[in-house]
Design an enzyme around this catalytic site. Structure first.
Site, short mmCIF file in Angstrom:
data_model
loop_
_atom_site.label_atom_id
_atom_site.label_comp_id
_atom_site.label_asym_id
_atom_site.label_seq_id
_atom_site.Cartn_x
_atom_site.Cartn_y
_atom_site.Cartn_z
N GLY A 19 0.79 -1.23 0.00
CA GLY A 19 0.00 0.00 0.00
C GLY A 19 0.82 1.27 0.00
O GLY A 19 0.61 2.15 -0.84
N ASP A 20 1.71 1.43 0.95
CA ASP A 20 2.46 2.67 1.13
C ASP A 20 3.96 2.46 0.98
O ASP A 20 4.76 3.11 1.65
CB ASP A 20 2.18 3.28 2.50
CG ASP A 20 0.81 3.94 2.58
OD1 ASP A 20 0.32 4.38 1.53
OD2 ASP A 20 0.24 4.00 3.68
#
Length: 168
Positions: A23-24
């Site tokens: 995700g990040d």
């Protein structure tokens, strides 16, 4: 990278780190230009995690989980980053984390192939094949600023070499 730190993590924490990377985070392979390298370029592999600096405390916690070989910094744009660069440490990390990735397992596999093939480069043609694979990583990322590509390396390698003129 010694993996003692991350190898001690339970499966649920490895899965969490993989989810955070999905995700990040980013798995990057870059072609870096420098005339001092054999083919005028080299390859850099990096894994990074990002979070708003207001949650820098969490990035410190993440770095403790991953190990102190990971660097941590507060960027000027309000983002904190934890990252690791280098063929062996990234190879070891990706082998460990790949089974837990959901969004980026094919990218991780491609980067592992690039690392392996780069270690066996013995000619310009071999180096260009690695550059082709690096271009292929763009299919799995939201890369915006790719400056050096297979084509730019090929053009560099095919450009005439300047020689010093001697006076008679």
């Amino acid at each position: 990278m010694k993996l003692e730190q991350i190898n001690k993590l339970p499966t649920n924490q490895l899965s969490y780190i993989a989810g955070f990377l999905d995700g990040d985070g980013s798995i990057m392979v870059q072609i870096v230009k420098n005339k001092t390298y054999k083919y005028g370029h080299t390859i850099r592999v990096t894994v990074s995690f990002y979070q708003k600096t207001k949650r820098h405390w969490f990035m410190i916690k993440l770095r403790k989980m991953l190990g102190l070989k990971w660097s941590i910094r507060k960027r000027n744009d309000g983002i904190s980053e934890v990252s690791l660069t280098g063929f062996t440490p990234i190879k070891n990390f990706l082998i460990l984390i790949k089974p837990h990735l959901i969004l980026k397992p094919r990218l991780a596999l491609l980067v592992l192939q690039i690392i392996e093939e780069y270690s066996q480069v013995q000619s310009e043609a071999d180096f260009l094949e690695v550059c082709k694979k690096i271009d292929k990583t763009a299919e799995y990322t939201d890369s915006k600023k790719r400056k050096h590509t297979y084509s730019s390396v090929q053009n560099y390698l095919n450009s005439p070499v300047e020689t010093e003129k001697t006076s008679s």
